[in-house]
Motif scaffolding. Structure first.
Motif, PDB file in Angstrom:
ATOM      1  N   PHE A  25       0.824  -1.211   0.000  1.00 29.23           N
ATOM      2  CA  PHE A  25       0.000   0.000   0.000  1.00 29.23           C
ATOM      3  C   PHE A  25       0.862   1.266   0.000  1.00 29.23           C
ATOM      4  O   PHE A  25       2.025   1.237   0.413  1.00 29.23           O
ATOM      5  N   CYS A  63      -9.426   1.030  11.087  1.00 30.95           N
ATOM      6  CA  CYS A  63      -8.293   0.262  11.611  1.00 30.95           C
ATOM      7  C   CYS A  63      -8.497  -0.037  13.104  1.00 30.95           C
ATOM      8  O   CYS A  63      -8.197  -1.136  13.566  1.00 30.95           O
ATOM      9  N   GLU A  69     -10.842  -3.485  12.352  1.00 28.39           N
ATOM     10  CA  GLU A  69      -9.714  -4.424  12.336  1.00 28.39           C
ATOM     11  C   GLU A  69      -9.132  -4.622  13.735  1.00 28.39           C
ATOM     12  O   GLU A  69      -8.565  -5.662  14.042  1.00 28.39           O
ATOM     13  N   TRP A 111       5.080   3.445   7.398  1.00 28.91           N
ATOM     14  CA  TRP A 111       4.048   2.397   7.394  1.00 28.91           C
ATOM     15  C   TRP A 111       4.681   1.009   7.289  1.00 28.91           C
ATOM     16  O   TRP A 111       4.254   0.056   7.939  1.00 28.91           O
ATOM     17  N   CYS A 148       0.300  -3.147  12.029  1.00 28.31           N
ATOM     18  CA  CYS A 148      -0.469  -3.294  10.785  1.00 28.31           C
ATOM     19  C   CYS A 148      -0.536  -4.758  10.364  1.00 28.31           C
ATOM     20  O   CYS A 148       0.488  -5.424  10.224  1.00 28.31           O
ATOM     21  N   THR A 149      -1.774  -5.245  10.163  1.00 27.85           N
ATOM     22  CA  THR A 149      -1.970  -6.634   9.742  1.00 27.85           C
ATOM     23  C   THR A 149      -2.021  -6.764   8.223  1.00 27.85           C
ATOM     24  O   THR A 149      -2.260  -7.862   7.707  1.00 27.85           O
ATOM     25  N   SER A 150      -1.882  -5.646   7.521  1.00 28.97           N
ATOM     26  CA  SER A 150      -1.971  -5.615   6.047  1.00 28.97           C
ATOM     27  C   SER A 150      -3.336  -6.085   5.545  1.00 28.97           C
ATOM     28  O   SER A 150      -3.449  -6.655   4.459  1.00 28.97           O
ATOM     29  N   GLY A 174      -5.806  -4.261   4.557  1.00 26.66           N
ATOM     30  CA  GLY A 174      -6.257  -3.471   3.410  1.00 26.66           C
ATOM     31  C   GLY A 174      -7.557  -2.720   3.625  1.00 26.66           C
ATOM     32  O   GLY A 174      -8.074  -2.089   2.701  1.00 26.66           O
ATOM     33  N   LYS A 175      -8.111  -2.764   4.833  1.00 23.49           N
ATOM     34  CA  LYS A 175      -9.398  -2.080   5.056  1.00 23.49           C
ATOM     35  C   LYS A 175      -9.261  -0.567   4.888  1.00 23.49           C
ATOM     36  O   LYS A 175     -10.153   0.098   4.361  1.00 23.49           O
ATOM     37  N   CYS A 176      -8.147  -0.013   5.337  1.00 22.93           N
ATOM     38  CA  CYS A 176      -7.968   1.444   5.209  1.00 22.93           C
ATOM     39  C   CYS A 176      -7.899   1.857   3.743  1.00 22.93           C
ATOM     40  O   CYS A 176      -8.337   2.945   3.374  1.00 22.93           O
TER      41      CYS A 176
END
Ligand code: SF4
Ligand code: SF4
Ligand code: FES
Length: 232
Positions: A139, A156, A160, A184, A190-192, A194-196
């Protein structure tokens, strides 16, 4: 569910007690422009685009709960002008150059400009020098295109549960940051997921490898996840 009767632009409408003015309007097929609001996330009244007149005072429809007998005005010349001005300020604040944005044609800010007839910006552009962080493997965050809606922060944290995004500084210096200010790519929380990426309304948070106008998002996934959670 107990109902409340309010007036919107002179017409009586009914809605469930506890609803916001925005929900009351939507229940009755009336559109109020929004940007920071997203179904499934808690409202914070960040963008001010949903400004309406409530019993003679201006307020945000997404954060104001209905009361019996409330009189709401949505479609007045003054409110149209205010919403357009808010939008112009958002465009002037950072560097939103649609013609070479990966979200061109799929951007909520751009859609609002069309809807509200914003054919020019009447305030001076600030042209700030802002960074882009491409350290995450999948990202990118481009601060030039951020409107500080905090959808990324809320999804997030609230959906998440990672709490990677936060907000730092104030006024013109305000920024979204990851893990209290590390790049980042080094943000351990961060779990990666992708929700953000999916909820960001502009081309600020995007997938890597997208060409101009290629990035399409699915912010509706938050409401779908919330529905599934409620259904157990
Ligand atoms: S990818 Fe998921 S965990 Fe990482 S910052 Fe975005 S929402 Fe948070
Ligand atoms: S990065 Fe996107 S989602 Fe996050 S505050 Fe900026 S515009 Fe909103
Ligand atoms: S949608 Fe209500 S303040 Fe942004």
């Amino acid at each position: 569910m107990e109902q409340v009767v309010i007036q919107i632009d002179g017409n009586e409408v009914r809605t469930a007690r506890g609803n916001t003015v925005l929900e009351a309007a939507r229940d009755n097929g009336i559109r109020i422009p929004t940007l920071c609001h997203l179904d499934g996330l808690p409202d914070i009244g960040a963008c001010r685009l949903c400004m309406v007149e409530i019993d003679g005072r201006f307020g945000t429809a997404c954060t104001t709960r209905v009361r019996d007998g409330m009189k709401v005005r949505i479609n007045t010349d003054e409110l149209h002008e205010m919403r357009r001005t808010v939008l112009e300020l958002l465009f002037a604040e950072r560097n939103h150059v649609c013609s070479f944005c990966v979200s061109n044609g799929h951007c909520e800010l751009q859609d609002l400009a069309c809807e509200l007839g914003m054919d020019s910006v009447r305030v001076p552009y600030r042209y700030p020098t802002l960074s882009l962080d491409a350290t995450h493997p999948r990202f990118i965050i481009d601060h030039n295109r951020c409107v500080m809606c905090a959808r990324c922060v809320r999804v997030c944290a609230e959906v998440e549960g990672a709490h990677t995004w936060g907000i730092a500084f104030r006024g013109t210096q305000v920024r979204v940051i990851t893990d209290l200010g590390v790049d980042w790519g080094n943000a351990e929380t961060c779990t990666s997921c992708g929700k953000c990426v999916q909820v960001c309304p502009t081309g600020a948070i995007v997938l890597k490898g997208q060409a101009t106008a290629e990035m399409e998002k699915h912010p509706e996934l938050v409401a779908e996840l919330e529905e599934r959670r409620r259904a157990g």
